[in-house]
Design a protein around this motif. Structure first.
Motif, PDB file in Angstrom:
ATOM      1  N   LEU A 284      -9.478 -19.643  -8.682  1.00 57.00           N
ATOM      2  CA  LEU A 284      -9.138 -19.238  -7.309  1.00 57.00           C
ATOM      3  C   LEU A 284      -9.628 -20.307  -6.344  1.00 57.00           C
ATOM      4  N   ARG A 285      -8.836 -20.557  -5.300  1.00 56.19           N
ATOM      5  CA  ARG A 285      -9.285 -21.419  -4.210  1.00 56.19           C
ATOM      6  C   ARG A 285     -10.154 -20.602  -3.261  1.00 56.19           C
ATOM      7  N   ALA A 286     -11.007 -21.277  -2.477  1.00 56.22           N
ATOM      8  CA  ALA A 286     -11.767 -20.559  -1.448  1.00 56.22           C
ATOM      9  C   ALA A 286     -10.782 -19.881  -0.507  1.00 56.22           C
ATOM     10  N   GLY A 287     -10.993 -18.616  -0.229  1.00 53.60           N
ATOM     11  CA  GLY A 287     -10.118 -17.880   0.686  1.00 53.60           C
ATOM     12  C   GLY A 287      -8.962 -17.169  -0.003  1.00 53.60           C
ATOM     13  N   GLN A 288      -8.785 -17.434  -1.305  1.00 49.41           N
ATOM     14  CA  GLN A 288      -7.656 -16.809  -2.011  1.00 49.41           C
ATOM     15  C   GLN A 288      -7.990 -15.353  -2.357  1.00 49.41           C
ATOM     16  N   VAL A 289      -7.012 -14.465  -2.131  1.00 49.76           N
ATOM     17  CA  VAL A 289      -7.197 -13.041  -2.404  1.00 49.76           C
ATOM     18  C   VAL A 289      -6.887 -12.748  -3.872  1.00 49.76           C
ATOM     19  N   LEU A 290      -7.784 -12.027  -4.542  1.00 54.34           N
ATOM     20  CA  LEU A 290      -7.581 -11.663  -5.950  1.00 54.34           C
ATOM     21  C   LEU A 290      -6.798 -10.362  -6.036  1.00 54.34           C
ATOM     22  N   PHE A 291      -7.216  -9.355  -5.257  1.00 54.44           N
ATOM     23  CA  PHE A 291      -6.444  -8.107  -5.159  1.00 54.44           C
ATOM     24  C   PHE A 291      -6.794  -7.421  -3.836  1.00 54.44           C
ATOM     25  N   LEU A 292      -5.953  -6.465  -3.444  1.00 52.41           N
ATOM     26  CA  LEU A 292      -6.155  -5.740  -2.190  1.00 52.41           C
ATOM     27  C   LEU A 292      -6.456  -4.279  -2.468  1.00 52.41           C
ATOM     28  N   GLN A 293      -7.260  -3.661  -1.592  1.00 54.41           N
ATOM     29  CA  GLN A 293      -7.603  -2.242  -1.783  1.00 54.41           C
ATOM     30  C   GLN A 293      -6.325  -1.405  -1.836  1.00 54.41           C
ATOM     31  N   ASP A 294      -6.346  -0.373  -2.653  1.00 53.21           N
ATOM     32  CA  ASP A 294      -5.232   0.567  -2.858  1.00 53.21           C
ATOM     33  C   ASP A 294      -4.143   0.032  -3.784  1.00 53.21           C
ATOM     34  N   GLU A 295      -4.224  -1.246  -4.182  1.00 53.25           N
ATOM     35  CA  GLU A 295      -3.294  -1.737  -5.192  1.00 53.25           C
ATOM     36  C   GLU A 295      -3.702  -1.185  -6.561  1.00 53.25           C
ATOM     37  N   PRO A 296      -2.736  -1.032  -7.499  1.00 48.71           N
ATOM     38  CA  PRO A 296      -3.115  -0.576  -8.847  1.00 48.71           C
ATOM     39  C   PRO A 296      -4.041  -1.594  -9.505  1.00 48.71           C
TER      40      PRO A 296
ATOM     41  N   ALA B  76     -12.796   1.088 -11.832  1.00 45.87           N
ATOM     42  CA  ALA B  76     -11.419   1.254 -11.345  1.00 45.87           C
ATOM     43  C   ALA B  76     -10.434   1.090 -12.486  1.00 45.87           C
ATOM     44  N   ALA B  77     -10.598   0.027 -13.259  1.00 46.22           N
ATOM     45  CA  ALA B  77      -9.609  -0.280 -14.300  1.00 46.22           C
ATOM     46  C   ALA B  77      -9.683   0.741 -15.431  1.00 46.22           C
ATOM     47  N   LEU B  78     -10.874   1.186 -15.795  1.00 47.81           N
ATOM     48  CA  LEU B  78     -10.997   2.097 -16.932  1.00 47.81           C
ATOM     49  C   LEU B  78     -10.577   3.510 -16.569  1.00 47.81           C
ATOM     50  N   CYS B  79     -10.694   3.872 -15.301  1.00 40.01           N
ATOM     51  CA  CYS B  79     -10.244   5.205 -14.877  1.00 40.01           C
ATOM     52  C   CYS B  79      -8.786   5.169 -14.452  1.00 40.01           C
ATOM     53  N   GLY B  80      -8.189   3.965 -14.443  1.00 40.91           N
ATOM     54  CA  GLY B  80      -6.786   3.869 -14.052  1.00 40.91           C
ATOM     55  C   GLY B  80      -6.553   4.198 -12.587  1.00 40.91           C
ATOM     56  N   GLN B  81      -7.573   4.002 -11.756  1.00 39.10           N
ATOM     57  CA  GLN B  81      -7.469   4.293 -10.322  1.00 39.10           C
ATOM     58  C   GLN B  81      -7.125   3.023  -9.544  1.00 39.10           C
ATOM     59  N   PRO B  82      -6.515   3.168  -8.362  1.00 39.25           N
ATOM     60  CA  PRO B  82      -6.289   1.987  -7.517  1.00 39.25           C
ATOM     61  C   PRO B  82      -7.622   1.360  -7.105  1.00 39.25           C
ATOM     62  N   TRP B  83      -7.566   0.083  -6.729  1.00 37.75           N
ATOM     63  CA  TRP B  83      -8.784  -0.603  -6.289  1.00 37.75           C
ATOM     64  C   TRP B  83      -9.371   0.062  -5.050  1.00 37.75           C
ATOM     65  N   PRO B  84     -10.673   0.395  -5.064  1.00 34.83           N
ATOM     66  CA  PRO B  84     -11.277   0.951  -3.848  1.00 34.83           C
ATOM     67  C   PRO B  84     -11.631  -0.136  -2.826  1.00 34.83           C
ATOM     68  N   VAL B  85     -11.574  -1.396  -3.238  1.00 37.33           N
ATOM     69  CA  VAL B  85     -11.934  -2.529  -2.368  1.00 37.33           C
ATOM     70  C   VAL B  85     -10.912  -3.650  -2.540  1.00 37.33           C
ATOM     71  N   SER B  86     -10.936  -4.602  -1.623  1.00 38.62           N
ATOM     72  CA  SER B  86     -10.218  -5.859  -1.788  1.00 38.62           C
ATOM     73  C   SER B  86     -11.191  -6.914  -2.312  1.00 38.62           C
ATOM     74  N   ALA B  87     -10.657  -7.960  -2.978  1.00 35.53           N
ATOM     75  CA  ALA B  87     -11.511  -9.042  -3.497  1.00 35.53           C
ATOM     76  C   ALA B  87     -10.930 -10.383  -3.094  1.00 35.53           C
ATOM     77  N   GLU B  88     -11.804 -11.274  -2.635  1.00 36.13           N
ATOM     78  CA  GLU B  88     -11.362 -12.590  -2.156  1.00 36.13           C
ATOM     79  C   GLU B  88     -12.410 -13.624  -2.543  1.00 36.13           C
ATOM     80  N   ALA B  89     -11.961 -14.788  -2.994  1.00 38.25           N
ATOM     81  CA  ALA B  89     -12.897 -15.868  -3.322  1.00 38.25           C
ATOM     82  C   ALA B  89     -13.458 -16.441  -2.018  1.00 38.25           C
TER      83      ALA B  89
END
Lengths: 203, 203
Positions: A11-23, A62-75
């Protein structure tokens, strides 16, 4: 076996890995760099929930319960992650109970970190929050030379739940306690003196 | 099978169930009443981390990982709990992977609650915090009559991360939004008007 189909993702600095509420479909281990976990409130204000560094993992629950992401992640720096496919891990769990129990451990660690964070937000003054942040930082490094700030000051302020201008004022106040901060590094003359700030009633 | 050796435990209001840093040896399901989970900071200030009501469980992560309690627990009303022996549950986990996965779910829910709580602490004004608390409260009840406050005002303030005097001031301000609060009950004239407070920039 666990690492079957695992792949390294840059990931580059500032790149988003995933967004909250996405699967959620993967768990991640940070190999290098820093990842910010955050929520965006309805008002648009961002609340930093965690900053993950190399060796730390996230996404188990999140992944093991099959729930959407509760947070967003960014480098917040250039980063490399190990990405484990959640379906593969869930299949493994069916046949390996010990793995399931071991997966509870990081979720529990995260719980503890969040609980400690709430304690700090509810009980510590901003001077104490900054002092604790700096003490954690130097505890991870050896020696007493200057230590690099891991990410920029706006993010440090967000992580500590204080305003950026309060952080600047606090850095200035900590000069009296032997702390010198410039743009990217911090120099702590005397750890014991800084630790005293944590128990003094500085407001 | 899961409930083998489970026993019902009664608590008086104010009675401590366990203290932070004590060894954890059980998981609990609240059958009746309210339980407060809290941390006591080095300064002696108490930080309320959660309030658990009937149907909710706690202790999965601590007991299953064999870690000491990260929080203290105290009944804030007369309460009845179901106490499951942690060793028994850990033995079951060895033979039943599905149980392990299902145990991750409450830990994950707790993670989500804590993350949401941090978001509120970092981004919401005190008026918004109180409005959200009241909206949650009436969402759990049917009808639009007066709703009983679940626990005393000092604890509500602690839960919301504001001072008791700020809570009193906020209740007074919310009168203009159709909210009447007396010693133990709250009456909300118009839910929509209260919900508007959440989006207005009230400070």
């Amino acid at each position: 076996m666990l690492l079957k189909d695992a792949r390294v993702q840059g990931l580059r600095a500032g790149q988003v890995l995933f967004l909250q509420d996405e699967p959620s479909d993967a768990l991640f281990v940070v190999l290098e760099g820093w990842i910010k976990l955050y929520r965006t409130a309805a008002s648009g204000i961002e609340a930093v929930v965690g900053t993950m560094r190399d060796g730390q993992s996230f996404g188990e629950a999140a992944a093991l319960c099959g729930q959407p992401w509760p947070v967003s992640a960014e480098a917040i720096s250039p980063a490399r992650l190990l990405r484990l496919d959640a379906r593969h891990v869930r299949r493994l769990l069916q046949s390996d109970p010990a793995l399931a129990t071991s997966m509870l451990a990081p979720a529990f660690q995260r719980l503890q970190q969040l609980i400690a964070h709430i304690e700090v937000l509810k009980t510590c003054t901003s001077v104490q929050r900054v002092a604790e942040f700096l003490l954690d930082l130097i505890a991870e490094c050896d020696g007493d030379g200057p230590v690099a700030l891991p990410y920029n000051k706006a993010l440090i302020a967000g992580r500590l739940g204080i305003k950026p201008e309060t952080l600047s004022r606090t850095f200035a106040r900590l000069r009296d306690h032997g702390v010198q901060v410039d743009a990217t590094t911090v120099h702590i003359e005397d750890v014991v003196r800084l630790r005293d700030v944590m128990v003094e009633a500085v407001s």
